[in-house]
Motif scaffolding. Structure first.
Motif, PDB file in Angstrom:
ATOM      1  N   THR A 225       0.815  -1.263   0.137  1.00 65.75           N
ATOM      2  CA  THR A 225       0.102   0.147  -0.156  1.00 65.75           C
ATOM      3  C   THR A 225       0.694   1.282   0.060  1.00 65.75           C
ATOM      4  O   THR A 225       0.451   2.221  -0.657  1.00 65.75           O
ATOM      5  CB  THR A 225      -1.007  -0.013   1.171  1.00 65.75           C
ATOM      6  N   VAL A 232       1.519   6.593  -1.861  1.00 68.60           N
ATOM      7  CA  VAL A 232       0.427   5.666  -2.048  1.00 68.60           C
ATOM      8  C   VAL A 232       0.579   4.555  -3.186  1.00 68.60           C
ATOM      9  O   VAL A 232       1.053   5.049  -4.288  1.00 68.60           O
ATOM     10  CB  VAL A 232      -0.834   6.237  -2.035  1.00 68.60           C
ATOM     11  N   PHE A 244      -6.853   3.781  -6.276  1.00 69.62           N
ATOM     12  CA  PHE A 244      -6.353   2.990  -5.098  1.00 69.62           C
ATOM     13  C   PHE A 244      -7.445   1.998  -4.681  1.00 69.62           C
ATOM     14  O   PHE A 244      -8.759   2.423  -4.370  1.00 69.62           O
ATOM     15  CB  PHE A 244      -6.248   3.939  -3.870  1.00 69.62           C
ATOM     16  N   VAL A 246      -9.230   0.600  -1.833  1.00 73.25           N
ATOM     17  CA  VAL A 246      -9.469   1.064  -0.523  1.00 73.25           C
ATOM     18  C   VAL A 246      -9.927  -0.294   0.421  1.00 73.25           C
ATOM     19  O   VAL A 246      -9.465  -0.397   1.536  1.00 73.25           O
ATOM     20  CB  VAL A 246     -10.383   2.485  -0.066  1.00 73.25           C
ATOM     21  N   MET A 250      -6.523  -1.191   2.510  1.00 73.37           N
ATOM     22  CA  MET A 250      -6.397  -0.468   3.869  1.00 73.37           C
ATOM     23  C   MET A 250      -7.621  -1.239   4.697  1.00 73.37           C
ATOM     24  O   MET A 250      -7.134  -1.848   5.686  1.00 73.37           O
ATOM     25  CB  MET A 250      -6.963   0.921   3.845  1.00 73.37           C
ATOM     26  N   LEU A 303     -13.460   6.074   3.697  1.00 77.82           N
ATOM     27  CA  LEU A 303     -13.022   6.190   2.361  1.00 77.82           C
ATOM     28  C   LEU A 303     -13.848   5.087   1.542  1.00 77.82           C
ATOM     29  O   LEU A 303     -14.233   5.047   0.524  1.00 77.82           O
ATOM     30  CB  LEU A 303     -11.446   5.762   2.166  1.00 77.82           C
ATOM     31  N   LEU A 327      -7.833  11.089  -5.442  1.00 78.95           N
ATOM     32  CA  LEU A 327      -6.521  11.089  -5.052  1.00 78.95           C
ATOM     33  C   LEU A 327      -5.480  12.329  -5.448  1.00 78.95           C
ATOM     34  O   LEU A 327      -4.582  12.236  -4.565  1.00 78.95           O
ATOM     35  CB  LEU A 327      -6.066   9.753  -5.856  1.00 78.95           C
ATOM     36  N   THR A 332      -7.697  13.672   0.785  1.00 74.32           N
ATOM     37  CA  THR A 332      -7.782  12.062   0.819  1.00 74.32           C
ATOM     38  C   THR A 332      -6.513  11.601   0.729  1.00 74.32           C
ATOM     39  O   THR A 332      -6.257  10.691   1.478  1.00 74.32           O
ATOM     40  CB  THR A 332      -8.554  12.136  -0.576  1.00 74.32           C
ATOM     41  N   LEU A 336      -5.335   8.821   3.355  1.00 69.89           N
ATOM     42  CA  LEU A 336      -4.415   7.600   3.202  1.00 69.89           C
ATOM     43  C   LEU A 336      -3.230   7.449   3.642  1.00 69.89           C
ATOM     44  O   LEU A 336      -2.877   6.249   4.137  1.00 69.89           O
ATOM     45  CB  LEU A 336      -4.474   7.294   1.496  1.00 69.89           C
ATOM     46  N   ARG A 337      -2.354   8.497   3.591  1.00 70.30           N
ATOM     47  CA  ARG A 337      -1.177   8.270   4.299  1.00 70.30           C
ATOM     48  C   ARG A 337      -1.112   7.857   5.903  1.00 70.30           C
ATOM     49  O   ARG A 337      -0.369   6.975   6.231  1.00 70.30           O
ATOM     50  CB  ARG A 337      -0.295   9.475   4.019  1.00 70.30           C
ATOM     51  N   LEU A 340      -2.518   4.259   5.919  1.00 67.51           N
ATOM     52  CA  LEU A 340      -1.558   3.361   5.502  1.00 67.51           C
ATOM     53  C   LEU A 340      -0.222   2.963   6.273  1.00 67.51           C
ATOM     54  O   LEU A 340       0.137   2.158   6.312  1.00 67.51           O
ATOM     55  CB  LEU A 340      -1.503   3.401   4.122  1.00 67.51           C
TER      56      LEU A 340
END
Length: 362
Positions: A225, A232, A244, A246, A250, A303, A327, A332, A336-337, A340
């Motif tokens: 990921t 990402v 991505f 999700v 994730m 998400l 993205l 967002t 994500l960061r 993840l």
């Protein structure tokens, strides 16, 4: 992102109205009406409250489908259910994390009481109930985890034999089935049957030394990921190139990690957030590991709920991907960061545990 703690208050009504539902058609209409309310209420409803409403809807539809199927079979001369049974759910429904577009993941636990019509009745009942749910807008499970399949509709004694078989065969597929069973949740029927299923499941996990490592091997398998630069990782090929995933990038890794820790400590909860909170309360896992997972899981729910979705004759489906335009949004990417990073941290922890467990078997 909206506040993440459940408020106990919501602008949405608490329940779907099934008062006048008397057929598969009217059941679908009731579901579609409630589905529209939930879609329209996304922005005004706390995320945990929203998921609670969604899963309350699924449970209510399932119970009504059972009622309608029983009545249908009675009218056609099959009689009433010859012995007690429980209707149970697995997967995201078992964890009360299902979205509006979740498919069927269900089964039955049938009493061991003797009756000459038992096998005939429940075979027909399982097929009709699954078809009823499909008519109401629930796609059939591609993996065939449904009450219409003999593997997932068994007597209690047969379930015990099957669970024992899965727990003693530590290959990938039997362990995967055992993991699916870990998220079983009772929805309708005889609660005692579901409780006995869960008690036997727990006793097997506790009494089978090598099973924990086998579950862990399955748990640590997931797609990359974040790359070494902390970026990402997006899909490289196919129709979702540049997007991505999700669900599998994730959400599922966090679900699997929470489940493994819960099984290790004998927790009965199936909901991922409840599992993580209980682990934190009991100090059963390091707080610097569990707390980031809690935050990441809430981000994953947010998400996942907002992933690409389409509707076809009232039936919703979703790719589970975040598209390229989203993205590019700073918020967002930040979410994500954060999420993840927690996935990567818990994954490394579990890999270390697996290496330790494997060394112990040598």
């Amino acid at each position: 992102m909206e506040p993440l703690k459940s408020t106990g208050q919501s602008p949405l009504k608490n329940r779907v109205n099934l008062k006048n539902v008397d057929s598969a058609f009217t059941l679908k209409q009731a579901r579609m009406k409630r589905q529209e309310e939930l879609q329209n209420g996304i922005d005004e409803t706390n995320i945990l409250d929203w998921y609670q409403h969604v899963n309350d809807l699924h449970d209510a539809i399932a119970r009504k489908a059972i009622e309608l199927t029983e009545k249908e079979m009675w009218k056609e001369g099959f009689g009433q259910a010859p012995v007690p049974y429980a209707f149970v759910v697995f997967g995201s429904s078992g964890r009360r994390e299902a979205t509006l577009w979740s498919d069927q993941d269900n089964g039955m636990i049938i009493s061991d009481e003797e009756h000459p019509d038992k096998e005939r009745f429940f075979k027909e009942f399982g097929i009709r109930l699954s078809n009823m749910l499909e008519s109401a807008g629930y796609a059939k499970c591609e993996g065939k985890v449904m009450c219409s399949e003999a593997l997932w509709a068994r007597t209690l004694s047969s379930w015990r034999e099957q669970l024992s078989e899965w727990s003693s065969d530590l290959q990938w597929e039997p362990v995967r089935y055992f993991i699916i069973a870990a998220d079983m949740r009772h929805v309708a029927g005889d609660l005692a049957l579901s409780n006995q299923f869960q008690e036997y499941f727990s006793s097997l996990f506790e009494s089978t030394p090598d099973l924990s490592a086998a579950v862990l091997r399955n748990t640590v398998k997931h797609k990359a990921t974040l790359n070494i630069l902390g970026q990402v990782v997006k899909e490289r090929f196919g129709e979702h190139a540049g997007e991505f995933d999700v669900k599998y990038g994730m959400y599922i890794p966090l679900v699997n990690s929470g489940r493994y820790f819960a099984l290790q400590h004998g927790l009965k909860e199936t909901n991922t957030l409840q599992r993580l909170k209980k682990l934190s309360t009991l100090e059963a896992a390091p707080s610097n590991l569990i707390e980031p997972c809690e935050k990441a899981f809430l981000i994953a729910l947010h998400l996942r709920r907002s992933a690409q979705m389409k509707e076809d004759h009232g039936v919703l489906s979703s790719s589970g991907y975040i598209d390229q335009s989203r993205l590019k949004e700073k918020n967002t990417l930040y979410e994500l960061r954060v999420g993840l990073s927690a996935v990567k941290k818990v994954h490394r922890n579990l890999q270390r545990q697996l290496r330790f467990a494997e060394r112990g078997r040598i």
